[in-house]
Design an enzyme around this catalytic site. Structure first.
Site, PDB file in Angstrom:
ATOM      1  N   ASN A  38      -8.453  14.968 -35.838  1.00 27.10           N
ATOM      2  CA  ASN A  38      -9.743  15.452 -36.332  1.00 27.10           C
ATOM      3  C   ASN A  38      -9.797  15.405 -37.856  1.00 27.10           C
ATOM      4  OD1 ASN A  38     -10.716  15.995 -33.777  1.00 27.10           O
ATOM      5  ND2 ASN A  38     -10.442  18.208 -33.900  1.00 27.10           N
ATOM      6  N   ARG A  55     -19.313   3.721 -26.490  1.00 26.51           N
ATOM      7  CA  ARG A  55     -17.847   3.691 -26.525  1.00 26.51           C
ATOM      8  C   ARG A  55     -17.358   3.398 -25.110  1.00 26.51           C
ATOM      9  NH1 ARG A  55     -16.445   5.694 -31.530  1.00 26.51           N
ATOM     10  NH2 ARG A  55     -17.775   7.347 -32.386  1.00 26.51           N
ATOM     11  N   ARG A  62     -18.477   4.266 -34.659  1.00 29.71           N
ATOM     12  CA  ARG A  62     -17.409   4.390 -35.643  1.00 29.71           C
ATOM     13  C   ARG A  62     -16.020   4.369 -35.008  1.00 29.71           C
ATOM     14  NH1 ARG A  62     -18.826   9.057 -38.410  1.00 29.71           N
ATOM     15  NH2 ARG A  62     -20.046   7.869 -39.913  1.00 29.71           N
ATOM     16  N   HIS A  95     -27.456   5.371 -29.324  1.00 28.57           N
ATOM     17  CA  HIS A  95     -26.535   6.394 -28.827  1.00 28.57           C
ATOM     18  C   HIS A  95     -26.941   6.902 -27.442  1.00 28.57           C
ATOM     19  CE1 HIS A  95     -24.388  10.418 -29.120  1.00 28.57           C
ATOM     20  NE2 HIS A  95     -23.437   9.568 -29.454  1.00 28.57           N
ATOM     21  N   TYR A 154     -13.569  15.005 -21.108  1.00 25.79           N
ATOM     22  CA  TYR A 154     -14.793  15.570 -21.683  1.00 25.79           C
ATOM     23  C   TYR A 154     -15.644  16.162 -20.570  1.00 25.79           C
ATOM     24  CZ  TYR A 154     -13.993  12.624 -25.895  1.00 25.79           C
ATOM     25  OH  TYR A 154     -13.479  12.027 -27.013  1.00 25.79           O
ATOM     26  N   ARG A 199     -20.300  23.634 -29.660  1.00 22.24           N
ATOM     27  CA  ARG A 199     -18.847  23.486 -29.732  1.00 22.24           C
ATOM     28  C   ARG A 199     -18.333  23.415 -31.160  1.00 22.24           C
ATOM     29  NH1 ARG A 199     -17.578  17.984 -28.439  1.00 22.24           N
ATOM     30  NH2 ARG A 199     -17.293  17.676 -30.661  1.00 22.24           N
ATOM     31  N   HIS A 220     -18.770  18.554 -24.168  1.00 23.81           N
ATOM     32  CA  HIS A 220     -19.498  17.406 -24.709  1.00 23.81           C
ATOM     33  C   HIS A 220     -20.923  17.283 -24.183  1.00 23.81           C
ATOM     34  CE1 HIS A 220     -20.098  12.981 -25.549  1.00 23.81           C
ATOM     35  NE2 HIS A 220     -19.534  13.374 -26.668  1.00 23.81           N
TER      36      HIS A 220
END
Length: 693
Positions: free
Chosen positions: A45, A377, A407, A437, A470, A566, A594
């Site tokens: 992170n 992703r 990213r 997204h 997740y 979160r 998530h």
């Protein structure tokens, strides 16, 4: 209240989130090897935070930007505060690391230093070095004829200080420096053969082995010192999408530039030799943001290490086997079920195989004419990508919107895009200036002389690996309004269609925030009219100022607001006259929370939505995002049950205070751990409410 004091700074809020992750590593009630996993997550992170957020602030300083943001910070002042807090966190992280290593040693596994090895073990490690490590090492001298080499971001290196041996013709008084990269292609921890009759599993760090054998790389020199270091560079892409002739080629060029991004952070081993430290700070042009580490650099390796230990399952969480959704279990095919009813799945408790099967069955169905899908992703060995390729090769119309700008997944997505194009898929790289997204799949099927649309909308990525770790919701439906909107959305993303008059969806960047404002305004009107008015929203981050102001307005009108956020939260709850009706909780537990879910009371006629979007400026104004209603009353109730379990969590939930600090929720009631309660699927998937809203 001063305007800036109404908000919590986004980056400082993120640091508090990472501190909550660190608390899970410190928590003695968490299984030991899971605590190592959390410690690893703290490192990864922080790597991303430094390479993106801190790099962005330094970019602002270089550009001469000194204005305050809406939370009252200038870039310079914020960087100082960030560095102070992160250095405190890193010190606590390594204190925790040492405590966990002592505990693991008692359990029968240990990472040792070279001096702890006996003669037989040292011989075995020397042989490993000669056979496996030595052939891939490249010593890089630094002198007049050989300039300082390119040091890759977030890779581990050794700085070696040398002096010529007495036999050398060179001056024995002069120090020389060299750089050696610790090869990331090799395991960071090496299993050491055990002592005779020993039950303990013993490991040696790769860099410690190289340090011990470093003299073999520099014959004719005596090693003065060897110390590890690591550089974090600016990794944020800066694309000129408008002027790019080929977006894929432009991103490939920018990825090459990323390797030479300016250094943001330098991590060095404690006690580094003065000459090596001076060389690094001079060559990297970094003097302030230096982290001196008392322990192994980059604790990200702990995730792989903890996962590799054998016969230690008692130190891990019990395994949860994802359950294949009951609705699909007995059916011949998924599409026949969806003609009868909508289906909601909740990962990781329910298997992602349902999504894979949805695409695979559509690819094999001769009556399916088209499949359209967004990919943000994707996992390394994606079943979905293979199914899409198969569908295209069989003559179906397959359209895939691949987001190349996801990213740190850019290179993987470029590879997928090329593979899909070779199979005959129409691959689109999204819209200029926007990231795609939204998570949506559309299947168009010919049935009885007409066409029917089947849709999957999710809150998480189409990635079977992350779906095991997740929590995310996914809706399968053939509702005609959702199907029509899905077609319109893909037409906008792939063609020149004008914005659609949406029947069901709200779509960013143009329509999502206005839709949210409409929903909140409706709750405000209900509160003023004395009708039930409540908002429950679950997301990863909340940082958009206008959204926060709208929630403040709702609170002041008497709307009850519960937020399950979160990570980053810039809203300051519980402030009299501003946000006394707002409660914010954060849950950090075994799985990464998530899912994005929104529930509004609407005067008693509850509405529930799932979404791909957090309430951040980038999601609401710079991305293609999706908010989708859940029409089926039973499915709405399932999501309400899940939200209520989160709000009743008193084991892993922390509540945000007006000060910006988080405190654990009181355990006055019987303990309820929402992630463990959710694993009991009938608890939230029954038609009757298991928990009272």
């Amino acid at each position: 209240m001063a305007e800036s004091k109404k908000y919590i700074n986004r980056d400082l809020s993120w640091i508090e989130f990472n501190r909550r992750v660190l608390e899970e590593a410190e928590d003695a009630s968490t299984p030991l090897l899971e605590r190592f996993q959390f410690l690893s997550i703290v490192s990864s992170n922080l790597d991303e935070f430094m390479s993106v957020r801190v790099a962005g602030l330094k970019d602002q300083l270089k550009a001469g930007f000194h204005k305050t943001d809406f939370t009252g910070y200038t870039p310079h002042g914020l960087i100082k505060r960030i560095m102070k807090r992160t250095k405190q966190m890193v010190r606590q992280q390594y204190k925790t690391y040492r405590e966990l290593m002592r505990a693991l040693n008692k359990e029968g596994a240990v990472i040792v230093s070279w001096d702890d090895l006996n003669e037989e073990q040292a011989e075995a490690m020397t042989e490993y070095f000669q056979d496996i490590v030595y052939p891939v090492l490249t010593p890089m001298a630094v002198d007049i004829s050989r300039p300082f080499p390119l040091v890759h971001s977030k890779e581990l290196y050794l700085a070696v200080v040398l002096r010529p041996s007495v036999e050398s013709e060179k001056s024995a008084d002069q120090d020389y420096c060299a750089i050696v990269q610790v090869p990331s292609i090799l395991p960071r921890t090496i299993r050491v053969p055990g002592r005779k009759n020993a039950r303990k599993q013993t490991y040696l760090l790769l860099e410690d082995l190289i340090k011990q054998q470093i003299g073999q790389l520099f014959s004719g020199y005596v090693t003065e010192a060897v110390h590890a270091f690591r550089v974090t560079r600016n990794s944020d892409l800066s694309l000129n999408e408008e002027g790019a002739e080929d977006l894929l080629q432009e991103i490939e060029k920018e990825l090459r530039r990323r390797r030479r991004g300016f250094p943001v952070r330098l991590e060095i081993e404690k006690g580094m030799h003065r000459h090596a430290r001076e060389l690094l700070t001079d060559e990297l042009d970094i003097t302030e943001d230096i982290f001196e580490i008392d322990g192994p650099l980059d604790l990200g390796f702990l995730s792989t290490f903890a996962g590799s230990l054998q016969n230690f399952d008692h130190l891990r969480y019990p395994k949860i086997e994802p359950k294949y959704p009951d609705e699909f279990e007995e059916a011949d095919d998924i599409l026949s079920v969806l003609r009868e009813r909508d289906v909601l799945v909740y990962h990781p408790y329910e298997s992602f195989e349902a999504v894979n099967d949805f695409i695979s069955e559509a690819a094999a169905d001769p009556d399916v004419l088209a499949i359209k899908m967004t990919l943000y992703r994707v996992s390394v060995n994606s079943v979905l990508v293979q199914a899409l390729a198969t569908a295209a090769e069989s003559g179906k119309q397959v359209t895939v919107v691949v987001e190349l700008k996801a990213r740190f997944d850019e290179e993987r997505n470029i590879a997928w895009a090329r593979q899909l194009e070779k199979a005959g898929c129409h691959v689109v790289y999204g819209l200029v200036g926007l990231k795609t997204h939204a998570k949506i799949t559309l299947v168009v099927r010919r049935e009885s002389g007409a066409l029917r649309r089947y849709v999957h909308v999710g809150t998480g990525n189409y990635n079977e690996n992350t779906a095991r770790h997740y929590t995310d919701a996914g809706l399968f439906t053939c509702h005609p309004d959702i199907g029509a909107d899905a077609s319109a959305l893909f037409n906008e993303m792939t063609g020149y269609s004008t914005p659609h008059d949406w029947r069901a969806f709200a779509v960013a960047p143009a329509g999502l925030k206005p839709k949210l404002f409409v929903l909140i305004d409706r709750e405000i009107a209900c509160a003023k009219a004395g009708r039930p008015a409540r908002i429950v929203a679950k997301m990863n981050s909340l940082s958009n100022q206008s959204m926060i102001d709208k929630l403040y307005e709702a609170s002041q009108a008497g709307v009850s607001i519960d937020l399950i956020v979160r990570g980053v939260c810039c809203l300051r709850p519980g402030v009299e006259g501003l946000s006394e009706n707002v409660r914010v909780v954060s849950i950090v537990d075994r799985f990464l929370e998530h899912a994005r879910i929104l529930a509004v009371t609407n005067g008693g006629e509850e509405e529930v939505y799932i979404s791909s979007a957090d309430w951040m400026t980038r999601n609401l104004s710079r991305r293609v995002e999706l908010l989708c209603p859940v029409y089926d009353p039973g499915l709405r109730l399932m999501l309400l049950n899940l939200l209520q379990m989160n709000l009743q969590d008193n084991v892993k939930a922390r509540e945000l205070q007006p000060s910006g600090n988080y405190v654990r929720v009181s355990r006055a009631n019987p303990p309820l751990r929402s992630q463990f309660a959710a694993s009991d699927i009938p608890l939230w998937k029954t038609a009757a409410a298991a928990l009272e809203p």
